[in-house]
Motif scaffolding. Structure first.
Motif, PDB file in Angstrom:
ATOM      1  N   ASP A  64       0.860  -1.188   0.000  1.00 29.73           N
ATOM      2  CA  ASP A  64       0.000   0.000   0.000  1.00 29.73           C
ATOM      3  C   ASP A  64       0.894   1.235   0.000  1.00 29.73           C
ATOM      4  N   PRO A  65       1.285   1.705  -1.188  1.00 31.03           N
ATOM      5  CA  PRO A  65       2.253   2.814  -1.257  1.00 31.03           C
ATOM      6  C   PRO A  65       1.826   4.055  -0.474  1.00 31.03           C
ATOM      7  N   LEU A  66       0.558   4.414  -0.546  1.00 34.67           N
ATOM      8  CA  LEU A  66       0.100   5.625   0.119  1.00 34.67           C
ATOM      9  C   LEU A  66       0.274   5.544   1.625  1.00 34.67           C
ATOM     10  N   GLU A  67       0.109   4.350   2.182  1.00 34.91           N
ATOM     11  CA  GLU A  67       0.239   4.172   3.632  1.00 34.91           C
ATOM     12  C   GLU A  67       1.678   3.927   4.065  1.00 34.91           C
ATOM     13  N   GLU A  68       2.465   3.290   3.194  1.00 34.73           N
ATOM     14  CA  GLU A  68       3.796   2.846   3.610  1.00 34.73           C
ATOM     15  C   GLU A  68       4.918   3.808   3.237  1.00 34.73           C
ATOM     16  N   VAL A  69       4.661   4.727   2.320  1.00 39.21           N
ATOM     17  CA  VAL A  69       5.673   5.710   1.917  1.00 39.21           C
ATOM     18  C   VAL A  69       5.390   7.015   2.663  1.00 39.21           C
ATOM     19  N   ASP A  70       6.418   7.589   3.280  1.00 31.10           N
ATOM     20  CA  ASP A  70       6.224   8.773   4.127  1.00 31.10           C
ATOM     21  C   ASP A  70       6.221  10.076   3.349  1.00 31.10           C
ATOM     22  N   THR A  71       7.006  10.139   2.280  1.00 31.38           N
ATOM     23  CA  THR A  71       7.050  11.347   1.461  1.00 31.38           C
ATOM     24  C   THR A  71       7.533  10.972   0.068  1.00 31.38           C
ATOM     25  N   ALA A  72       7.175  11.783  -0.922  1.00 31.89           N
ATOM     26  CA  ALA A  72       7.514  11.473  -2.310  1.00 31.89           C
ATOM     27  C   ALA A  72       7.985  12.718  -3.041  1.00 31.89           C
ATOM     28  N   GLU A  73       8.995  12.528  -3.881  1.00 33.61           N
ATOM     29  CA  GLU A  73       9.435  13.572  -4.808  1.00 33.61           C
ATOM     30  C   GLU A  73       9.068  13.079  -6.206  1.00 33.61           C
ATOM     31  N   ILE A  74       8.017  13.663  -6.756  1.00 31.22           N
ATOM     32  CA  ILE A  74       7.457  13.231  -8.033  1.00 31.22           C
ATOM     33  C   ILE A  74       7.712  14.299  -9.089  1.00 31.22           C
ATOM     34  N   TYR A  75       8.057  13.883 -10.280  1.00 24.76           N
ATOM     35  CA  TYR A  75       8.426  14.800 -11.357  1.00 24.76           C
ATOM     36  C   TYR A  75       7.164  15.480 -11.905  1.00 24.76           C
ATOM     37  N   VAL A  76       6.955  16.722 -11.495  1.00 21.04           N
ATOM     38  CA  VAL A  76       5.747  17.475 -11.855  1.00 21.04           C
ATOM     39  C   VAL A  76       6.160  18.802 -12.495  1.00 21.04           C
TER      40      VAL A  76
ATOM     41  N   GLY B 281      -6.817  10.637  -8.079  1.00 21.13           N
ATOM     42  CA  GLY B 281      -5.616  11.341  -7.639  1.00 21.13           C
ATOM     43  C   GLY B 281      -5.876  12.784  -7.225  1.00 21.13           C
ATOM     44  N   TRP B 282      -6.731  13.468  -7.965  1.00 25.83           N
ATOM     45  CA  TRP B 282      -6.993  14.877  -7.673  1.00 25.83           C
ATOM     46  C   TRP B 282      -7.660  15.051  -6.311  1.00 25.83           C
ATOM     47  N   LYS B 283      -8.332  14.020  -5.837  1.00 23.56           N
ATOM     48  CA  LYS B 283      -8.994  14.128  -4.533  1.00 23.56           C
ATOM     49  C   LYS B 283      -7.974  14.165  -3.395  1.00 23.56           C
ATOM     50  N   LEU B 284      -6.853  13.467  -3.564  1.00 27.40           N
ATOM     51  CA  LEU B 284      -5.785  13.551  -2.565  1.00 27.40           C
ATOM     52  C   LEU B 284      -5.235  14.971  -2.511  1.00 27.40           C
ATOM     53  N   THR B 285      -5.036  15.561  -3.683  1.00 25.40           N
ATOM     54  CA  THR B 285      -4.552  16.941  -3.745  1.00 25.40           C
ATOM     55  C   THR B 285      -5.541  17.888  -3.088  1.00 25.40           C
ATOM     56  N   GLU B 286      -6.815  17.760  -3.443  1.00 22.38           N
ATOM     57  CA  GLU B 286      -7.831  18.690  -2.942  1.00 22.38           C
ATOM     58  C   GLU B 286      -7.982  18.594  -1.426  1.00 22.38           C
ATOM     59  N   LYS B 287      -7.809  17.396  -0.874  1.00 21.12           N
ATOM     60  CA  LYS B 287      -7.941  17.215   0.578  1.00 21.12           C
ATOM     61  C   LYS B 287      -6.694  17.645   1.351  1.00 21.12           C
TER      62      LYS B 287
ATOM     63  N   ASP C 267       0.207  17.811   0.956  1.00 22.25           N
ATOM     64  CA  ASP C 267       0.855  18.986   1.531  1.00 22.25           C
ATOM     65  C   ASP C 267       1.567  18.591   2.823  1.00 22.25           C
ATOM     66  N   PHE C 268       2.393  19.500   3.356  1.00 25.87           N
ATOM     67  CA  PHE C 268       2.987  19.284   4.671  1.00 25.87           C
ATOM     68  C   PHE C 268       1.887  18.952   5.674  1.00 25.87           C
ATOM     69  N   GLY C 269       2.109  17.930   6.479  1.00 26.08           N
ATOM     70  CA  GLY C 269       1.101  17.527   7.449  1.00 26.08           C
ATOM     71  C   GLY C 269       0.062  16.596   6.886  1.00 26.08           C
ATOM     72  N   GLY C 270       0.081  16.376   5.574  1.00 27.28           N
ATOM     73  CA  GLY C 270      -0.871  15.478   4.936  1.00 27.28           C
ATOM     74  C   GLY C 270      -0.420  14.028   5.041  1.00 27.28           C
ATOM     75  N   ARG C 271      -1.206  13.188   4.422  1.00 23.63           N
ATOM     76  CA  ARG C 271      -0.960  11.743   4.494  1.00 23.63           C
ATOM     77  C   ARG C 271       0.387  11.364   3.884  1.00 23.63           C
ATOM     78  N   MET C 272       0.715  11.970   2.737  1.00 25.50           N
ATOM     79  CA  MET C 272       2.014  11.739   2.100  1.00 25.50           C
ATOM     80  C   MET C 272       2.454  13.025   1.406  1.00 25.50           C
ATOM     81  N   PRO C 273       3.235  13.853   2.081  1.00 29.12           N
ATOM     82  CA  PRO C 273       3.690  15.100   1.465  1.00 29.12           C
ATOM     83  C   PRO C 273       4.454  14.836   0.170  1.00 29.12           C
TER      84      PRO C 273
END
Length: 389
Positions: A275-287, A308-314, A318-324
């Protein structure tokens, strides 16, 4: 991964700016290399091989500059390898360097990637006609805008999502002293009010054009254990993946390319992640364009299709979010193309090492670094962690 463990022992970056007229490409790379050596406690005598990466030569107007730069890179008398996978090259360079360790070929490898966009023109370079393919004609933004429109139509994402990503990443960049753009007061409203460049991509939703270099030093298990014993934290490389697909073929999914899905699936399997969203603490994604955050969150397995956009909207990215995501400011804050992918994987390592300063995410145990290149056809990524795999 191969039979041997590998870990990031040191990283180095230059300050990213629009134009570095004060140094040559070699001098700029040396800044990053010297910073990585200082971070690791090594000298060039400790390095067994040098792996370099850069964007297409037309982006800087210099053909195969690594040959003339070999002495400045510290590569004379050592193995020197150049990697090229378009915009993902920085991450691919680090992955190739790690493979030289995990395969047992070398013990300590230096990887360096760079870009000096100020010496040429990337939009011009991207518009050169190539055989059997329509020229882009309007730079990368003109090429990717239809993919973004398709994503919005398919997912039903509201139009402010891209502005939310841009405002988040630029605010993050303001916490990173090396970032090119520092815009702490940027807002969703100001992004939405900026000029439309390629519908639906606005000016403030696009990456800058930067000069800069990034370097990482990767060591084998013994080198990493020695570093830890000496008080230097390391980022263990839990898994790497690279995949490629053709630029154009019938029914190609350019919103969520197969190569990205295959690479991430292989990465998670190799790292034992379910479960990447739960097991990864932070991500650097090419955007490089803001809408690619929700698109890649889906492509990489962090979110279901069209979600995916729902994670962004919630605020989950972001800092303090589920996966910054992109706490360094990401490509939207600094974009030396050849180095941009290496910055992503280096910043993931820096988070694990606890060295990110004002943009450090608390208690990072596992971090993800990612890059894509070409027409979303080259993908490179790795997962690094605090624990030895």
């Amino acid at each position: 991964m191969g039979r041997n463990r590998a870990a990031v022992i040191g990283t180095g970056q230059t300050k990213y700016v629009a134009k570095r007229h004060d140094v040559t490409m070699a001098g700029m790379c040396r800044e990053a290399i010297d910073a990585a050596l200082a971070d690791s406690g090594y000298t060039m005598d400790d390095i067994d091989a040098v792996v370099v990466g850069k964007a297409p030569d037309l982006f800087e107007g210099a053909m195969m500059p690594e040959l003339a730069m070999a002495e400045h890179l510290g590569a004379v008398g050592k193995r020197l390898i150049r990697v090229h996978t378009a915009g993902s090259v920085g991450a691919s360079t680090a992955v190739v360097a790690s493979s030289l360790i995990s395969s047992g070929v070398h013990r300590r490898v230096l990887a360096v990637a760079w870009e000096k966009q100020s010496e040429s023109n990337a939009m011009w370079a991207l518009s050169i006609p190539v055989p059997f393919t329509m020229p882009v004609g309007a730079g990368a933004g003109g090429f990717f805008a239809p993919h973004v429109r398709s994503y919005i139509r398919q997912s039903g994402a509201p139009e402010h999502i891209g502005a939310m990503v841009a405002a988040k990443d630029r605010r993050n960049g303001a916490k990173n002293p090396l970032a090119h753009l520092h815009q702490p007061d940027i807002s969703v409203e100001s992004v939405m009010a900026s000029q439309m460049l390629w519908d639906p991509i606005r000016y403030d939703e696009t990456c800058p054009s930067s000069d800069g270099a990034c370097a990482v030093i990767i060591g084998d298990g013994k080198a990493a254990d020695d570093a830890v014993a000496a008080g230097t934290p390391v980022a263990w490389i839990h898994a790497t993946a690279m995949r490629t697909e053709p630029l154009s073929y019938a029914h190609r999914n350019q919103v969520s390319p197969q190569a990205g899905r295959d690479a991430s699936a292989a990465l998670w399997k190799a790292a034992g992640i379910t479960d990447p969203l739960e097991e990864v603490d932070t991500a650097e994604i090419y955007v490089p364009f803001s809408w690619f955050e929700p698109m890649w969150l889906e492509n990489l397995g962090f979110a279901a299709q069209n979600e995916g956009w729902k994670l962004t909207e919630k605020g989950e990215t972001d800092f303090g979010g589920r996966m910054p995501v992109n706490t360094s400011g990401g490509v939207l804050s600094s974009n030396p193309i050849g180095a941009s992918g290496m910055i992503r994987v280096a910043e993931a390592a820096i988070q694990v090492q606890g060295k990110a300063g004002d943009h450090q995410v608390p208690d990072v145990r596992k971090a993800f670094g990612h890059a894509y290149g070409g027409g979303s056809q080259y993908f490179s990524m790795w997962l690094v962690g605090a624990e030895k795999p």
